[in-house]
Scaffold this active site. Structure first.
Site, PDB file in Angstrom:
ATOM      1  N   GLY A   6       0.765  -1.245   0.000  1.00  0.00           N
ATOM      2  CA  GLY A   6       0.000   0.000   0.000  1.00  0.00           C
ATOM      3  C   GLY A   6       0.794   1.293   0.000  1.00  0.00           C
ATOM      4  O   GLY A   6       0.368   2.282  -0.580  1.00  0.00           O
ATOM      5  N   ASP A  51      -5.594   2.300  10.494  1.00  0.00           N
ATOM      6  CA  ASP A  51      -7.015   2.070  10.735  1.00  0.00           C
ATOM      7  C   ASP A  51      -7.164   1.691  12.213  1.00  0.00           C
ATOM      8  O   ASP A  51      -7.257   2.566  13.071  1.00  0.00           O
ATOM      9  CB  ASP A  51      -7.436   0.956   9.765  1.00  0.00           C
ATOM     10  CG  ASP A  51      -8.922   0.666   9.737  1.00  0.00           C
ATOM     11  OD1 ASP A  51      -9.690   1.598   9.494  1.00  0.00           O
ATOM     12  OD2 ASP A  51      -9.308  -0.492   9.925  1.00  0.00           O
ATOM     13  N   LYS A  62      -7.406   7.060  10.265  1.00  0.00           N
ATOM     14  CA  LYS A  62      -8.825   7.049  10.653  1.00  0.00           C
ATOM     15  C   LYS A  62      -8.895   7.066  12.176  1.00  0.00           C
ATOM     16  O   LYS A  62      -8.926   5.999  12.800  1.00  0.00           O
ATOM     17  CB  LYS A  62      -9.499   5.767  10.153  1.00  0.00           C
ATOM     18  CG  LYS A  62      -9.536   5.586   8.643  1.00  0.00           C
ATOM     19  CD  LYS A  62     -10.216   4.251   8.319  1.00  0.00           C
ATOM     20  CE  LYS A  62     -10.254   3.973   6.838  1.00  0.00           C
ATOM     21  NZ  LYS A  62     -10.771   2.620   6.547  1.00  0.00           N
ATOM     22  N   PHE A  75     -14.148   3.155   3.912  1.00  0.00           N
ATOM     23  CA  PHE A  75     -13.211   2.425   3.072  1.00  0.00           C
ATOM     24  C   PHE A  75     -12.781   3.280   1.885  1.00  0.00           C
ATOM     25  O   PHE A  75     -13.604   3.838   1.172  1.00  0.00           O
ATOM     26  CB  PHE A  75     -13.837   1.116   2.578  1.00  0.00           C
ATOM     27  CG  PHE A  75     -12.863   0.244   1.854  1.00  0.00           C
ATOM     28  CD1 PHE A  75     -11.940  -0.515   2.557  1.00  0.00           C
ATOM     29  CD2 PHE A  75     -12.845   0.201   0.469  1.00  0.00           C
ATOM     30  CE1 PHE A  75     -11.008  -1.315   1.887  1.00  0.00           C
ATOM     31  CE2 PHE A  75     -11.923  -0.593  -0.209  1.00  0.00           C
ATOM     32  CZ  PHE A  75     -11.008  -1.349   0.502  1.00  0.00           C
ATOM     33  N   ASP A  90      -5.837  -0.495  -2.268  1.00  0.00           N
ATOM     34  CA  ASP A  90      -6.561  -1.342  -3.207  1.00  0.00           C
ATOM     35  C   ASP A  90      -7.920  -1.812  -2.703  1.00  0.00           C
ATOM     36  O   ASP A  90      -8.203  -1.789  -1.510  1.00  0.00           O
ATOM     37  CB  ASP A  90      -5.736  -2.602  -3.499  1.00  0.00           C
ATOM     38  CG  ASP A  90      -5.729  -3.561  -2.306  1.00  0.00           C
ATOM     39  OD1 ASP A  90      -5.379  -3.119  -1.203  1.00  0.00           O
ATOM     40  OD2 ASP A  90      -6.101  -4.740  -2.477  1.00  0.00           O
ATOM     41  N   ARG A 118      -4.892   0.514  -7.149  1.00  0.00           N
ATOM     42  CA  ARG A 118      -3.660   1.088  -6.586  1.00  0.00           C
ATOM     43  C   ARG A 118      -3.051   2.160  -7.488  1.00  0.00           C
ATOM     44  O   ARG A 118      -2.315   3.017  -7.055  1.00  0.00           O
ATOM     45  CB  ARG A 118      -2.601  -0.008  -6.382  1.00  0.00           C
ATOM     46  CG  ARG A 118      -2.967  -1.063  -5.356  1.00  0.00           C
ATOM     47  CD  ARG A 118      -1.728  -1.876  -5.006  1.00  0.00           C
ATOM     48  NE  ARG A 118      -2.032  -3.121  -4.318  1.00  0.00           N
ATOM     49  CZ  ARG A 118      -2.229  -3.235  -3.007  1.00  0.00           C
ATOM     50  NH1 ARG A 118      -2.159  -2.178  -2.238  1.00  0.00           N
ATOM     51  NH2 ARG A 118      -2.483  -4.409  -2.469  1.00  0.00           N
TER      52      ARG A 118
HETATM   53  P1  5GP Z   1      -4.898  -1.600  10.778  1.00  0.00           P
HETATM   54  O1  5GP Z   1      -3.994  -2.704  11.218  1.00  0.00           O
HETATM   55  O2  5GP Z   1      -4.421  -0.233  11.190  1.00  0.00           O
HETATM   56  O3  5GP Z   1      -6.325  -1.841  11.164  1.00  0.00           O
HETATM   57  O4  5GP Z   1      -4.978  -1.705   9.215  1.00  0.00           O
HETATM   58  C1  5GP Z   1      -4.076  -1.172   8.403  1.00  0.00           C
HETATM   59  C2  5GP Z   1      -4.110  -1.858   7.060  1.00  0.00           C
HETATM   60  O5  5GP Z   1      -5.455  -2.222   6.676  1.00  0.00           O
HETATM   61  C3  5GP Z   1      -3.612  -0.906   6.028  1.00  0.00           C
HETATM   62  O6  5GP Z   1      -2.219  -1.023   5.869  1.00  0.00           O
HETATM   63  C4  5GP Z   1      -4.422  -1.321   4.819  1.00  0.00           C
HETATM   64  O7  5GP Z   1      -3.735  -2.356   4.168  1.00  0.00           O
HETATM   65  C5  5GP Z   1      -5.710  -1.844   5.357  1.00  0.00           C
HETATM   66  N1  5GP Z   1      -6.775  -0.809   5.336  1.00  0.00           N
HETATM   67  C6  5GP Z   1      -7.330  -0.185   6.399  1.00  0.00           C
HETATM   68  N2  5GP Z   1      -8.268   0.699   6.021  1.00  0.00           N
HETATM   69  C7  5GP Z   1      -8.314   0.635   4.663  1.00  0.00           C
HETATM   70  C8  5GP Z   1      -9.086   1.320   3.668  1.00  0.00           C
HETATM   71  O8  5GP Z   1      -9.953   2.182   3.924  1.00  0.00           O
HETATM   72  N3  5GP Z   1      -8.838   0.983   2.372  1.00  0.00           N
HETATM   73  C9  5GP Z   1      -7.919   0.049   2.014  1.00  0.00           C
HETATM   74  N4  5GP Z   1      -7.757  -0.183   0.718  1.00  0.00           N
HETATM   75  N5  5GP Z   1      -7.160  -0.604   2.930  1.00  0.00           N
HETATM   76  C10 5GP Z   1      -7.354  -0.327   4.234  1.00  0.00           C
HETATM   77 MG    MG Z   2      -0.647  -1.023   4.614  1.00  0.00          MG
END
Ligand code: 5GP
Ligand code: MG
Length: 179
Positions: A45, A103, A131, A152, A159, A165
């Site tokens: 990403g 996230d 977020k 999202f 992606d 992407r």
């Molecule tokens: P976390 O571990 O902070 O919950 O998630 C982070 C990962 O989840 C990011 O590196 C990404 O790969 C994915 N992710 C979280 N939110 C989104 C989003 O809104 N869109 C996309 N495409 N990926 C997300």
């Molecule tokens: Mg990521």
């Protein structure tokens, strides 16, 4: 804009993304001018963010990339993530982790813990998107490009099922009720 079965609408235009990156780069240029930071980009990403951030760095710096492998868990937030691909020696280095989006914060927390065991001089995080409403673990994000609501998003490295992407702008999932 459609990707497979979903509709998306423009959310953050390229200009705004690039302005946020220039601001973050300015902060890092100021804070790390005498520290030769080692950027560690998280694939896939963060590849676009990493590239555009690097173009705005005006101080000595290096970059390498890692990847996290998620093991299927019951819930996304319960996944165990293993760091792979760290070939660079990070001992005594000032590391700046580059993420596309934070996230729940689990991914960043796991990566930080695993990098910490390799004894860097310091570790900070720079994320393009954050977020705040979704954050589930205490996480210190030193550099944040743009704060967004808990929705999202795709584009600019992010992606949906591997697609999107390549987009220069960031899009959000369209509310299905208004389609
Ligand atoms: P976390 O571990 O902070 O919950 O998630 C982070 C990962 O989840 C990011 O590196 C990404 O790969 C994915 N992710 C979280 N939110 C989104 C989003 O809104 N869109 C996309 N495409 N990926 C997300
Ligand atoms: Mg990521």
């Amino acid at each position: 804009m459609r990707l497979q079965d979903k509709s998306f609408e423009l959310f953050i235009p390229e200009k705004k993304i690039q302005a946020a990156i220039r601001r973050v780069a300015g902060e890092i240029n100021r804070d790390y001018h005498d520290r030769n930071p080692l950027f560690v980009g998280v694939l896939n990403g963060a590849f676009m963010f990493a590239a555009d951030l690097m173009k705005n760095m005006a101080i000595p710096c290096e970059i390498t990339f890692v990847r996290v492998q998620s093991y299927a868990g019951t819930q996304r937030s319960g996944q165990v993530k293993t760091l792979i691909g760290l070939e660079h020696d990070i001992r005594q280095r000032h590391v700046i982790l580059l993420e596309d989006i934070v996230d729940s914060g689990f991914t960043v927390q796991h990566i930080q813990q695993q990098l910490q065991s390799a004894n860097p001089a310091s570790i900070e995080v720079a994320t393009l998107l954050f977020k705040p409403e979704a954050l589930a673990v205490p996480t210190t994000l030193r550099y944040v490009g743009i704060r967004i609501p808990n929705q999202f998003v795709v584009g600019y490295g992010l992606d949906y099922n591997g697609q999107g992407r390549n987009l220069r702008d960031i899009y959000q999932l369209k509310d299905t009720s208004s389609r």
